[in-house]
Design an enzyme around this catalytic site. Structure first.
Site, mmCIF file in Angstrom:
data_model
loop_
_atom_site.group_PDB
_atom_site.id
_atom_site.type_symbol
_atom_site.label_atom_id
_atom_site.label_comp_id
_atom_site.label_asym_id
_atom_site.label_seq_id
_atom_site.Cartn_x
_atom_site.Cartn_y
_atom_site.Cartn_z
ATOM 1 N N LYS A 59 21.199 86.090 31.990
ATOM 2 C CA LYS A 59 20.898 85.020 32.964
ATOM 3 C C LYS A 59 21.096 83.644 32.328
ATOM 4 O O LYS A 59 21.032 82.623 32.991
ATOM 5 C CB LYS A 59 19.465 85.152 33.479
ATOM 6 C CG LYS A 59 19.238 86.429 34.291
ATOM 7 C CD LYS A 59 17.838 86.493 34.823
ATOM 8 C CE LYS A 59 17.422 87.877 35.227
ATOM 9 N NZ LYS A 59 17.834 88.259 36.573
ATOM 10 N N ASP B 142 6.895 85.244 31.599
ATOM 11 C CA ASP B 142 8.217 85.789 31.914
ATOM 12 C C ASP B 142 9.145 84.607 32.185
ATOM 13 O O ASP B 142 9.082 83.981 33.240
ATOM 14 C CB ASP B 142 8.095 86.701 33.143
ATOM 15 C CG ASP B 142 9.449 87.185 33.650
ATOM 16 O OD1 ASP B 142 10.474 86.834 33.038
ATOM 17 O OD2 ASP B 142 9.467 87.898 34.669
ATOM 18 N N HIS C 41 8.124 89.394 39.364
ATOM 19 C CA HIS C 41 9.221 90.354 39.454
ATOM 20 C C HIS C 41 8.644 91.726 39.079
ATOM 21 O O HIS C 41 7.704 91.804 38.270
ATOM 22 C CB HIS C 41 10.292 89.928 38.442
ATOM 23 C CG HIS C 41 11.562 90.714 38.472
ATOM 24 N ND1 HIS C 41 11.682 91.952 37.896
ATOM 25 C CD2 HIS C 41 12.778 90.428 38.970
ATOM 26 C CE1 HIS C 41 12.918 92.395 38.043
ATOM 27 N NE2 HIS C 41 13.606 91.493 38.700
ATOM 28 N N GLN D 138 13.837 83.300 34.523
ATOM 29 C CA GLN D 138 14.466 82.285 35.373
ATOM 30 C C GLN D 138 14.279 80.869 34.843
ATOM 31 O O GLN D 138 14.871 79.927 35.383
ATOM 32 C CB GLN D 138 13.901 82.351 36.804
ATOM 33 C CG GLN D 138 14.206 83.627 37.538
ATOM 34 C CD GLN D 138 15.700 83.863 37.735
ATOM 35 O OE1 GLN D 138 16.510 82.936 37.717
ATOM 36 N NE2 GLN D 138 16.073 85.109 37.928
ATOM 37 N N CYS E 156 13.476 92.471 43.797
ATOM 38 C CA CYS E 156 12.524 93.115 42.881
ATOM 39 C C CYS E 156 11.164 92.443 42.957
ATOM 40 O O CYS E 156 10.482 92.266 41.935
ATOM 41 C CB CYS E 156 13.042 93.112 41.433
ATOM 42 S SG CYS E 156 14.532 94.058 41.236
HETATM 43 N N1 PMP Z 1 11.740 88.501 35.527
HETATM 44 C C1 PMP Z 1 12.354 87.674 36.382
HETATM 45 C C2 PMP Z 1 11.631 86.475 36.881
HETATM 46 C C3 PMP Z 1 13.662 87.950 36.783
HETATM 47 O O1 PMP Z 1 14.289 87.126 37.610
HETATM 48 C C4 PMP Z 1 14.311 89.113 36.289
HETATM 49 C C5 PMP Z 1 15.715 89.478 36.742
HETATM 50 N N2 PMP Z 1 15.941 89.326 38.102
HETATM 51 C C6 PMP Z 1 13.619 89.909 35.390
HETATM 52 C C7 PMP Z 1 12.343 89.578 35.029
HETATM 53 C C8 PMP Z 1 14.251 91.127 34.802
HETATM 54 O O2 PMP Z 1 15.373 90.757 34.084
HETATM 55 P P1 PMP Z 1 16.350 91.877 33.517
HETATM 56 O O3 PMP Z 1 16.820 92.655 34.691
HETATM 57 O O4 PMP Z 1 17.433 91.107 32.851
HETATM 58 O O5 PMP Z 1 15.548 92.678 32.567
#
Ligand code: PMP
Length: 406
Positions: free
Chosen positions: A226, A200, A123, A203, A364
């Site tokens: 999430k 990270d 991401h 998910q 993203c």
């Molecule tokens: N890493 C991953 C794998 C994600 O799916 C996301 C959110 N789509 C993020 C980081 C960033 O999360 P946040 O927008 O809550 O900071």
């Protein structure tokens, strides 16, 4: 015990609403999860009955708020299997968690000529901060490749680890295509060369049991929103030995030990990394979300979502005009796809007309979309409240979409 999503849905007030006169089919949990009443209640109870700022108060209400905030930290510690609650730092979200590590640990360790390794699955939140750090330090960002299915090439990853590698940052589950990365193998390979690893877990944490000690992670980041908790709160686990060496992140109130006009000494972790008034209610709401998920059982959630993902894959594969993007053998929670001749945004709009909420875009993960040579995909992602009927509604809406455009 069996798992009944229909009963779970009753815990989420949002499912009492309808979308365009149809029941809500919410397939966007990877972007953000809906909230159970238990989380909403915990937040409003705190504001109604127990609210005060934490840490600095000598009066009872402040002591109560502090206790509730620290209880939430302890819940996160247990949830992630960390050894000590001081290893849990509250942040706004996974993005801030990764930025914190990049700009404290990363900035102190990465120097000119050094290397940082990430994967092609990241991401932007786990790519851009490292890219920026490497630019600032004249260091090199190395990207571990994936194959045509979206599976990480572990051999190529291992080949990137060298004498100059200062940190590895890797997702646990890809939000864009669902690939589930064998992070235990990542930490094993990296640690064999003395390289620390950030995972990270944005998910992963909502979808199966995470044990940072079993993974042997040095840093583990996730977002509360999430995880069926509130927005504005997340956490990062930092291994104790590293924590003590890490310079502060933001500075100001709440993170100091002693301040004179000339000099400041800092509070021990985790407070050292939590400058300013934190999202107290958010932390308490996150604690309630963890309680809620643990009452259901993360292993049951994992089984349920795996069964649903298999069913969803089967249903989408049965539509000739639909192509699934990301077909790794090990996937979790996410079905990304394109429909022949229909832009993903149009797919999303047509599905919305049927009460089916999916996300359309690059998720993203623009570099990953480029690898698959698509500008965007439509993405259905699963949560604890989804069932086969949701997948059937998705498939029926996709048939409609195909009819309209062909
Ligand atoms: N890493 C991953 C794998 C994600 O799916 C996301 C959110 N789509 C993020 C980081 C960033 O999360 P946040 O927008 O809550 O900071």
């Amino acid at each position: 015990m069996s798992f009944d999503p229909a009963l779970v849905r009753k815990d989420f007030p949002i499912f009492q609403t309808t979308m365009r006169g149809k029941p809500l089919t919410y397939l966007d949990t990877a972007a953000s999860a809906q909230k159970p009443q238990a989380v909403i209640d915990a937040i409003s109870r705190f504001y109604a009955n127990d609210y005060a700022n934490i840490h600095r108060g000598v009066y009872e209400l402040s002591a109560t708020a502090t206790r509730l905030h620290e209880q939430a930290r302890e819940k996160v510690r247990a949830f992630l299997g960390a050894a000590e609650s001081r290893e849990i730092i509250f942040v706004r979200n996974a993005t801030e968690a990764i930025n914190l590590v990049a700009w404290t640990y990363g900035r102190s360790q990465v120097n000119e000529g050094d290397e940082v390794v990430v994967t092609a699955l990241e991401h932007h939140a786990n790519l851009v901060p490292w890219q920026m750090l490497c630019k600032e330090k004249n260091a090199t960002l190395r990207i571990a490749p994936v194959d045509a299915s979206g599976t990480l090439d572990l051999e190529a990853f291992a080949g990137l680890l060298g004498d100059r590698t200062r940190i590895v940052a890797c997702t646990h589950v890809s939000n864009a295509i669902g690939t589930h990365v064998p992070v235990e193998e990542i930490t094993r390979l990296a640690h064999a060369k003395g390289i620390p690893v950030l995972i990270d877990g944005a998910q992963a944490a909502p979808r199966f049991v995470v044990d940072v000690q079993a993974i042997d992670a040095d840093f583990y980041a996730f977002s509360g929103h999430k995880l069926y908790g509130p927005t504005g709160i997340g956490a990062v686990y930092v291994r104790g030995e590293i924590l003590d060496e890490m310079p502060p992140y933001q500075t100001g109130g709440g993170m100091i030990e002693r301040v004179t006009f000339e000099e400041t000494t800092f509070a021990p972790p985790p407070e050292r990394f939590e400058a300013g008034t934190p999202d107290i209610a958010g932390a308490i709401g996150l604690g309630a979300a963890i309680d809620y998920l643990e009452a259901i059982g993360l292993d049951r959630i994992e089984r349920h979502e795996a069964e649903l993902l298999a069913y969803g894959t089967e249903c989408l594969e049965a539509i000739p005009e639909v192509r699934i993007i990301g077909t790794a053998a090990r996937k979790t929670g996410v079905l990304s796809f394109v429909v022949d001749g229909v832009h993903p945004h149009d797919v999303g709009t047509i599905l919305d007309g049927e009460g089916v909420a999916v996300r359309a875009g690059h998720h993203c993960a623009q570099p990953l979309m480029n690898l698959f040579q698509v500008p965007a995909t439509a993405r259905a992602s699963l949560g604890i409240y989804n069932d086969r009927e949701d997948i059937d509604r998705l498939a029926a809406a996709l048939h409609k979409c195909v009819e309209l455009f062909h």
